[in-house]
Write a protein that holds these residues in place. Structure first.
Motif, mmCIF file in Angstrom:
data_model
loop_
_atom_site.group_PDB
_atom_site.id
_atom_site.type_symbol
_atom_site.label_atom_id
_atom_site.label_comp_id
_atom_site.label_asym_id
_atom_site.label_seq_id
_atom_site.Cartn_x
_atom_site.Cartn_y
_atom_site.Cartn_z
ATOM 1 N N THR A 253 38.566 -39.494 -15.601
ATOM 2 C CA THR A 253 39.753 -38.987 -14.894
ATOM 3 C C THR A 253 39.438 -37.635 -14.246
ATOM 4 O O THR A 253 38.631 -36.850 -14.761
ATOM 5 C CB THR A 253 40.941 -38.831 -15.855
ATOM 6 N N ASN A 292 45.553 -42.944 -15.428
ATOM 7 C CA ASN A 292 45.024 -43.963 -16.332
ATOM 8 C C ASN A 292 46.148 -44.482 -17.234
ATOM 9 O O ASN A 292 46.593 -43.789 -18.155
ATOM 10 C CB ASN A 292 43.899 -43.379 -17.182
ATOM 11 N N GLN A 295 45.876 -44.297 -21.083
ATOM 12 C CA GLN A 295 46.050 -43.029 -21.802
ATOM 13 C C GLN A 295 47.549 -42.786 -21.974
ATOM 14 O O GLN A 295 48.163 -41.964 -21.285
ATOM 15 C CB GLN A 295 45.372 -41.898 -21.028
ATOM 16 N N GLU A 297 49.283 -41.367 -24.081
ATOM 17 C CA GLU A 297 49.761 -40.074 -24.564
ATOM 18 C C GLU A 297 49.979 -39.079 -23.415
ATOM 19 O O GLU A 297 50.590 -38.031 -23.612
ATOM 20 C CB GLU A 297 48.768 -39.496 -25.583
ATOM 21 N N LYS A 298 49.469 -39.431 -22.214
ATOM 22 C CA LYS A 298 49.610 -38.549 -21.066
ATOM 23 C C LYS A 298 50.694 -39.058 -20.119
ATOM 24 O O LYS A 298 50.966 -40.263 -20.055
ATOM 25 C CB LYS A 298 48.277 -38.436 -20.311
ATOM 26 N N LYS A 338 42.765 -41.576 -12.225
ATOM 27 C CA LYS A 338 41.714 -42.522 -12.605
ATOM 28 C C LYS A 338 41.332 -43.458 -11.457
ATOM 29 O O LYS A 338 40.230 -44.003 -11.446
ATOM 30 C CB LYS A 338 42.202 -43.362 -13.802
#
Length: 417
Positions: A253, A292, A295, A297-298, A338
């Motif tokens: 990323t 992305n 991911q 958690e982001k 990403k």
């Protein structure tokens, strides 16, 4: 009659051609940046490796079971595909390259031929010249040829060839084929059909024409006619693309706008080159960027934008300029990106270019592009770039498990000792 020639486990078979040690060994081929499994040999399928499996999740299984893993070698696969298509043109004057591993042949005027024996000869010739195994399905329509090909693959006693040349064979084949495996049905349509009790291809042909057209449009009705043995799908001629897309996932990323600008500029330049190759111009540039999604958690972000160019062009300079304008609008700080892409549309023939009275690309751009193409062809791809591209770097996908380009690079040609 139509024949569908399909290369078996094509990517894996290409890897085996120049490395005989891989025969009978489980093989998987990964997507761009070595992400997911996009091709599997029969041995890998038997070991339970699913299509689309994330490589990092199955790394232990690959090691435990001795599964050979390869990055996608598109240069090798494309060249082998061309070789197969070239051989097929000896067997019929009408050939449609449907995909990298499939070709349709129209067998018009072959009424006196034993088509099963003829197809066995085709298979033998392809295997002899390329070492690529194939299966052949023959039928009165393209959709039924797809069905016949599936049967040829499924039942080894058929020696890779099946011909649906009688009504009895057609009915038997459609009773055997699950609805989700019918060419063009797809997952969404199959769920809808199953809710109506349509589980086999034969059940689909028993629906009324009015219902099929209403629920699945004229495309679904054409498919129904094809499965009934009525040919309505012709071989498709090679035509210029209506849009051209260059999209890539990154090796990791990135948060920096400068990196995305270079990538977008490079994608746009590649689109422009493809336009010139087919002697076309474009009017619209679409740019998209996304984070992305794995991911979780982001915070996620996806945005695209269409940018209209005020004139028809196939110039790297102009298309890159307008693509970067689009990026300026949609880019947001604080996100980890990403993937990105550029799509050009509004495509028209180069010799039918519509000029703008008030604004047009500089007249010297076409000469510049011609010289650039000649130099890149002579001295190597991407030798000459525009200033918004990274001049000192050649960005590549992650391909840690790439096999040699045996057929397209002299320094990687197979050596025999």
């Amino acid at each position: 009659m139509y024949a569908l020639v399909d290369c078996n486990n094509f990517y894996a078979s290409c890897e085996r051609v120049f490395n005989p040690k891989l025969r009978h060994v489980p093989i998987v081929v990964l997507s761009n940046n070595d992400g997911c499994v996009i091709a599997r040999s029969n041995e890998a399928k038997a070991l339970g490796v699913p299509m689309g499996a994330p490589a990092f999740e199955y790394r232990d299984l690959f090691l435990e079971k001795g599964i050979q893993v390869f990055s996608s070698n598109y240069a090798l696969y494309g060249d082998m595909s061309n070789r197969v298509a070239t051989i097929l043109k000896k067997y019929s004057p009408e050939v449609e390259v449907y995909s990298i591993d499939e070709c349709f042949l129209r067998l018009k005027g072959f009424e006196k031929y034993d088509l099963t024996a003829y197809s066995l000869k085709i298979r033998k010739d392809i295997l002899k010249c390329t070492l690529i195994p194939t299966c052949v399905g023959i039928a009165p329509t393209k959709a039924l040829a797809k069905v016949a090909n599936r049967i040829a693959k499924k039942f080894s006693q058929l020696n890779g060839v099946h011909c649906i040349d009688t009504e009895e064979k057609r009915i038997k084949a459609l009773k055997w084929l699950d609805i989700e495996d019918v060419w063009g049905i797809g997952r969404q349509f199959s769920r809808k059909l199953k809710s109506r009790g349509v589980h086999k291809a034969i059940h689909f042909t028993q629906l009324s024409d009015n219902y099929v057209r209403k629920e699945f449009s004229v495309v679904g009705l054409r498919l129904k006619k094809e499965l009934e043995g009525i040919s309505v799908l012709e071989l498709e001629e090679i035509t210029n693309k209506k849009n051209i897309a260059i999209t890539r996932s990154f090796d990791k990323t990135y948060t920096e706008k400068e990196y995305l600008e270079e990538r977008i500029s490079t994608f746009a330049a590649t689109c422009a080159e493809k336009l010139r190759n087919q002697k076309s111009t474009c009017r619209i540039v679409t740019v998209f960027i996304l984070t992305n999604r794995f991911q979780t958690e982001k915070e996620q972000y996806y945005k695209s934008i269409n940018v209209t160019i005020p004139f028809d062009t196939n110039s790297n300079i102009e298309i890159s300029k307008y693509a970067k304008r689009g990026l300026d609008i949609i880019f947001k700080e604080g996100y980890s990106y990403k993937k990105a892409g550029v799509i050009v549309s509004g495509i028209a023939p180069e010799d039918e270019k519509q000029f703008n009275l008030f604004e047009d690309e500089p007249v010297h751009h076409r000469k510049i592009m011609t010289v650039m193409d000649k130099l890149n062809f002579k001295y190597g791809h991407k030798m000459i770039k525009i200033g918004s591209q990274a001049l000192d770097q050649t960005w590549k996908m992650r391909q840690d498990l790439l096999s040699p380009n045996y057929t397209t690079k002299w320094n990687e040609i197979l050596e025999i000792r």
